[in-house]
Every structure is written in C-alpha cells, then in structure tokens.
Design a protein around this motif. Structure first.
Motif, PDB file in Angstrom:
ATOM      1  N   ASN A   1      59.303  36.857  41.980  1.00  0.00           N
ATOM      2  CA  ASN A   1      60.389  37.727  41.458  1.00  0.00           C
ATOM      3  C   ASN A   1      60.069  38.034  40.084  1.00  0.00           C
ATOM      4  OD1 ASN A   1      62.719  39.139  41.753  1.00  0.00           O
ATOM      5  ND2 ASN A   1      64.208  37.420  40.756  1.00  0.00           N
ATOM      6  N   LEU A   2      58.921  39.003  39.802  1.00  0.00           N
ATOM      7  CA  LEU A   2      58.930  39.826  38.488  1.00  0.00           C
ATOM      8  C   LEU A   2      59.595  40.823  38.327  1.00  0.00           C
ATOM      9  CD1 LEU A   2      54.833  39.093  38.864  1.00  0.00           C
ATOM     10  CD2 LEU A   2      56.378  37.917  37.327  1.00  0.00           C
ATOM     11  N   PRO A   3      59.572  41.274  37.102  1.00  0.00           N
ATOM     12  CA  PRO A   3      60.541  42.291  36.733  1.00  0.00           C
ATOM     13  C   PRO A   3      60.172  43.704  37.356  1.00  0.00           C
ATOM     14  CG  PRO A   3      59.534  41.452  34.766  1.00  0.00           C
ATOM     15  CD  PRO A   3      59.090  40.710  36.047  1.00  0.00           C
ATOM     16  N   ASP A   4      59.023  44.028  37.245  1.00  0.00           N
ATOM     17  CA  ASP A   4      58.562  45.255  37.687  1.00  0.00           C
ATOM     18  C   ASP A   4      58.118  45.411  39.245  1.00  0.00           C
ATOM     19  OD1 ASP A   4      56.174  43.647  37.251  1.00  0.00           O
ATOM     20  OD2 ASP A   4      55.075  44.963  36.281  1.00  0.00           O
ATOM     21  N   ILE A   5      57.216  44.658  39.516  1.00  0.00           N
ATOM     22  CA  ILE A   5      56.646  44.548  40.934  1.00  0.00           C
ATOM     23  C   ILE A   5      56.843  43.255  41.381  1.00  0.00           C
ATOM     24  CG2 ILE A   5      55.305  46.812  41.056  1.00  0.00           C
ATOM     25  CD1 ILE A   5      52.875  45.165  40.545  1.00  0.00           C
ATOM     26  N   ASP A   6      57.214  42.644  42.584  1.00  0.00           N
ATOM     27  CA  ASP A   6      57.433  41.394  43.026  1.00  0.00           C
ATOM     28  C   ASP A   6      55.904  41.013  43.223  1.00  0.00           C
ATOM     29  OD1 ASP A   6      56.576  41.785  45.834  1.00  0.00           O
ATOM     30  OD2 ASP A   6      58.640  42.408  46.137  1.00  0.00           O
ATOM     31  N   GLY A   7      55.743  39.406  43.254  1.00  0.00           N
ATOM     32  CA  GLY A   7      54.499  38.748  43.766  1.00  0.00           C
ATOM     33  C   GLY A   7      53.772  39.446  44.765  1.00  0.00           C
ATOM     34  N   PHE A   8      54.571  39.576  45.940  1.00  0.00           N
ATOM     35  CA  PHE A   8      54.177  39.770  47.318  1.00  0.00           C
ATOM     36  C   PHE A   8      53.066  41.435  46.864  1.00  0.00           C
ATOM     37  CE2 PHE A   8      58.099  37.636  48.928  1.00  0.00           C
ATOM     38  CZ  PHE A   8      57.077  36.641  49.045  1.00  0.00           C
ATOM     39  N   ASN A   9      53.959  42.222  46.183  1.00  0.00           N
ATOM     40  CA  ASN A   9      53.233  43.475  46.039  1.00  0.00           C
ATOM     41  C   ASN A   9      52.101  43.444  45.036  1.00  0.00           C
ATOM     42  OD1 ASN A   9      54.685  45.705  47.620  1.00  0.00           O
ATOM     43  ND2 ASN A   9      56.462  45.292  46.271  1.00  0.00           N
ATOM     44  N   VAL A  10      52.223  42.503  44.070  1.00  0.00           N
ATOM     45  CA  VAL A  10      50.747  42.193  43.403  1.00  0.00           C
ATOM     46  C   VAL A  10      49.837  41.982  43.900  1.00  0.00           C
ATOM     47  CG1 VAL A  10      49.920  40.507  41.829  1.00  0.00           C
ATOM     48  CG2 VAL A  10      52.050  41.489  41.285  1.00  0.00           C
ATOM     49  N   MET A  11      50.057  40.749  45.303  1.00  0.00           N
ATOM     50  CA  MET A  11      48.730  40.422  46.142  1.00  0.00           C
ATOM     51  C   MET A  11      48.385  41.664  46.988  1.00  0.00           C
ATOM     52  SD  MET A  11      49.325  36.508  47.312  1.00  0.00           S
ATOM     53  CE  MET A  11      47.735  36.944  48.102  1.00  0.00           C
ATOM     54  N   ASN A  12      49.333  42.428  47.175  1.00  0.00           N
ATOM     55  CA  ASN A  12      49.029  43.524  48.207  1.00  0.00           C
ATOM     56  C   ASN A  12      48.149  44.590  47.410  1.00  0.00           C
ATOM     57  OD1 ASN A  12      49.990  42.788  50.599  1.00  0.00           O
ATOM     58  ND2 ASN A  12      52.108  43.894  49.921  1.00  0.00           N
ATOM     59  N   GLN A  13      48.651  44.863  46.007  1.00  0.00           N
ATOM     60  CA  GLN A  13      47.627  45.586  45.320  1.00  0.00           C
ATOM     61  C   GLN A  13      46.521  45.335  44.862  1.00  0.00           C
ATOM     62  OE1 GLN A  13      49.488  47.344  41.621  1.00  0.00           O
ATOM     63  NE2 GLN A  13      51.375  47.512  42.597  1.00  0.00           N
ATOM     64  N   LEU A  14      46.194  44.038  44.886  1.00  0.00           N
ATOM     65  CA  LEU A  14      44.810  43.203  44.543  1.00  0.00           C
ATOM     66  C   LEU A  14      44.124  43.188  45.659  1.00  0.00           C
ATOM     67  CD1 LEU A  14      46.070  40.029  42.484  1.00  0.00           C
ATOM     68  CD2 LEU A  14      44.902  42.070  41.653  1.00  0.00           C
ATOM     69  N   HIS A  15      44.531  43.104  47.009  1.00  0.00           N
ATOM     70  CA  HIS A  15      43.714  43.253  48.026  1.00  0.00           C
ATOM     71  C   HIS A  15      43.213  44.719  48.441  1.00  0.00           C
ATOM     72  CE1 HIS A  15      46.088  39.631  50.025  1.00  0.00           C
ATOM     73  NE2 HIS A  15      45.405  39.255  49.444  1.00  0.00           N
ATOM     74  N   SER A  16      44.078  45.531  47.776  1.00  0.00           N
ATOM     75  CA  SER A  16      43.781  47.075  48.184  1.00  0.00           C
ATOM     76  C   SER A  16      42.507  47.528  47.533  1.00  0.00           C
ATOM     77  CB  SER A  16      44.754  47.791  47.911  1.00  0.00           C
ATOM     78  OG  SER A  16      45.318  48.059  46.566  1.00  0.00           O
ATOM     79  N   ILE A  17      42.170  46.764  46.203  1.00  0.00           N
ATOM     80  CA  ILE A  17      41.091  47.165  45.363  1.00  0.00           C
ATOM     81  C   ILE A  17      40.130  45.965  45.460  1.00  0.00           C
ATOM     82  CG2 ILE A  17      42.513  48.484  43.539  1.00  0.00           C
ATOM     83  CD1 ILE A  17      42.694  46.004  41.831  1.00  0.00           C
ATOM     84  N   GLY A  18      40.236  45.111  46.464  1.00  0.00           N
ATOM     85  CA  GLY A  18      39.102  44.160  46.628  1.00  0.00           C
ATOM     86  C   GLY A  18      38.954  43.001  45.658  1.00  0.00           C
ATOM     87  N   VAL A  19      40.060  42.552  45.175  1.00  0.00           N
ATOM     88  CA  VAL A  19      40.070  41.603  44.332  1.00  0.00           C
ATOM     89  C   VAL A  19      40.678  40.256  44.980  1.00  0.00           C
ATOM     90  CG1 VAL A  19      41.229  40.395  42.375  1.00  0.00           C
ATOM     91  CG2 VAL A  19      40.508  42.768  42.124  1.00  0.00           C
ATOM     92  N   ALA A  20      40.186  39.451  45.048  1.00  0.00           N
ATOM     93  CA  ALA A  20      40.342  38.107  45.642  1.00  0.00           C
ATOM     94  C   ALA A  20      40.303  36.803  44.780  1.00  0.00           C
ATOM     95  CB  ALA A  20      39.378  37.663  46.808  1.00  0.00           C
TER      96      ALA A  20
END
Length: 258
Positions: free
Chosen positions: A58-77
C-alpha cells in the motif's frame, strides 16, 4: 577478497517502521536503501541493481503490485518480499501470481523477516537474475583494479582516498574482464562477447567509449588506467609492464590473444 554485503531495497511509506527496519538490516550485516513511494524505487532499478526488495503493498503513489508490473515491463528482475497489513488471502495470491517470492503480514517480528530474507538470498546466490552482465553477478566478490576496488553488489568503484563513484553495468563488466585476463591481449570482440553476450549488436567504437569514460573516472580521482594498453588494430591489454611502445607483431609474439 572481501564479500560485498547484500543490498536490500526497502519501499515502505511508514516512516517509523522504515527507521526500525533500516537499523535492524544494517545491524544484520546488510546494506539498505529506503524509498517511501513506488515511483522512486522503479526509477532506481532502471539504472541500478539490488539483492532483494522489501515492498509495501500500500504505497502512496502506486501500489506494490503495480511496482512489480512496471519492473516486469522494462525487464527488471529482483527477488521481492511483500510487506502488507492485509491478512486476506486474496492479496497473497495476487502477489504470488505476479512473481513475489514471499509475503509477510504486519505486524511481524524482524527475526522472522530476516530469516526469510536470508533464505531468498541463499536461493538466489547462483540465480541468473543476479547477473549484472554476462560475466559479473551482484554477489561476486570485490576485486582490485588499477589501485582502486570495484564493488559489484553496489556497482561502485572505491578509491583509496575514500571517494566512491557509481558505475554502469557494462562498466563493471569491462573492468571485471580486464581484471580476470591480465597480460592477455583482448580483442574488442572478446570484450563484447564476455560483457554483452555473443549475440550482442554493439559496435566496437561504442564499446571503446565505455573505456574512455572509465579512464576519465580514474583520472578524476587521482588514479590512472594506463595499465590498460590500447593496441591499435588489435584491442586492449591490462598489464603492469612498461613496454607500451612495442609493435603489433611484438605484442602478438609475446602475449596470448583472446
């Protein structure tokens, strides 16, 4: 050579909890970098690496699930332990579905969290996702180079005067390749294959610019990369010998070539 401490990213908006976890992680022999929103942690991981991330749902700007989705979309593991105040099984299942390694429900004991962190670090110690480049991993030992120390885990070079400079992934890989092949003539192709991979589409001239940048970093901190000889028409060689004016034929007769 000393083993570099793991770098733990902590993305948590609760300032009090962040302070406690930061102190405990440091006392446990690990480095920690804290963030209070998802945007900053994504920005950091676009250019840097870490061993594991503790990610609040529950982060204030984007939630943790969306953080992971963004990282996946740019190839960060990166291995992720979700921190959440939600006990509902729905959130855990959602986290595991998008690639979380573990889930810890608040409130939790630090002893339990530490055990989970160490379990993941053991499991990922030989994981391909730990690779910075084709030839360097985050958990590689520090190594000496031209009077300085290179720290793969935090992607830095540390000089004896205490100065540290952040390096890019390829710069760490190039220094490691030189350090691992002392007194061997390295063709530009061999450097590219070792650092970028055999199927990399990069021009030799572009690779040369990384070495120019590295020479400048050392120069700016009072040190020299003169031990890395540029062999025109051949490539490079890392050596402490002073015979830098040898002919191309003399070099190839005296030294092995990769």
């Amino acid at each position: 050579m000393s083993k570099t401490k793991p770098l733990i990213l902590l993305a948590e908006d609760d300032v009090q909890l962040t302070d406690v976890l930061e102190k405990q992680i440091n006392l446990s022999g690990m480095n920690v970098r804290t963030f209070h929103n998802g945007t900053e942690v994504v920005k950091f991981l676009k250019r840097d690496c870490a061993s594991i991330m503790l990610l609040d749902v529950n982060l204030p700007d984007i939630d943790g699930f969306n953080v992971m989705n963004q990282l996946h979309s740019i190839g960060v593991a990166i291995p992720v332990i979700f921190l959440t105040g939600f006990a509902d099984e729905f959130y855990k299942l959602k986290g595991f579905d998008i690639g979380a390694d573990d889930f810890v429900t608040k409130p939790f004991s630090f002893t339990e969290l530490l055990a989970r962190i160490r379990a993941i670090l053991r499991r990922t110690s030989k994981d391909p996702d730990m690779l910075i480049t084709e030839n360097v991993a985050l958990n590689d030992s520090n190594f000496a180079f031209c009077g300085a120390t290179v720290l793969p885990a935090v992607m830095q070079v540390r000089f004896p005067n205490g100065n540290t400079v952040r390096l890019g992934k390829k710069e760490v890989g190039i220094l490691k390749h030189f350090a691992s092949n002392k007194d061997i003539i390295l063709s530009r192709k061999s450097i590219i294959h070792s650092v970028w991979g055999e199927n990399a589409n990069i021009r030799s001239r572009s690779m040369d610019q990384y070495i120019v940048k590295l020479r400048q970093i050392f120069k700016n901190n009072g040190y020299s990369m003169d031990s890395v000889k540029t062999l025109h028409g051949i490539g490079y060689m890392y050596t402490t010998e002073s015979d830098i004016l040898m002919t191309r034929r003399e070099y190839t007769d005296k030294y092995d070539i990769l």
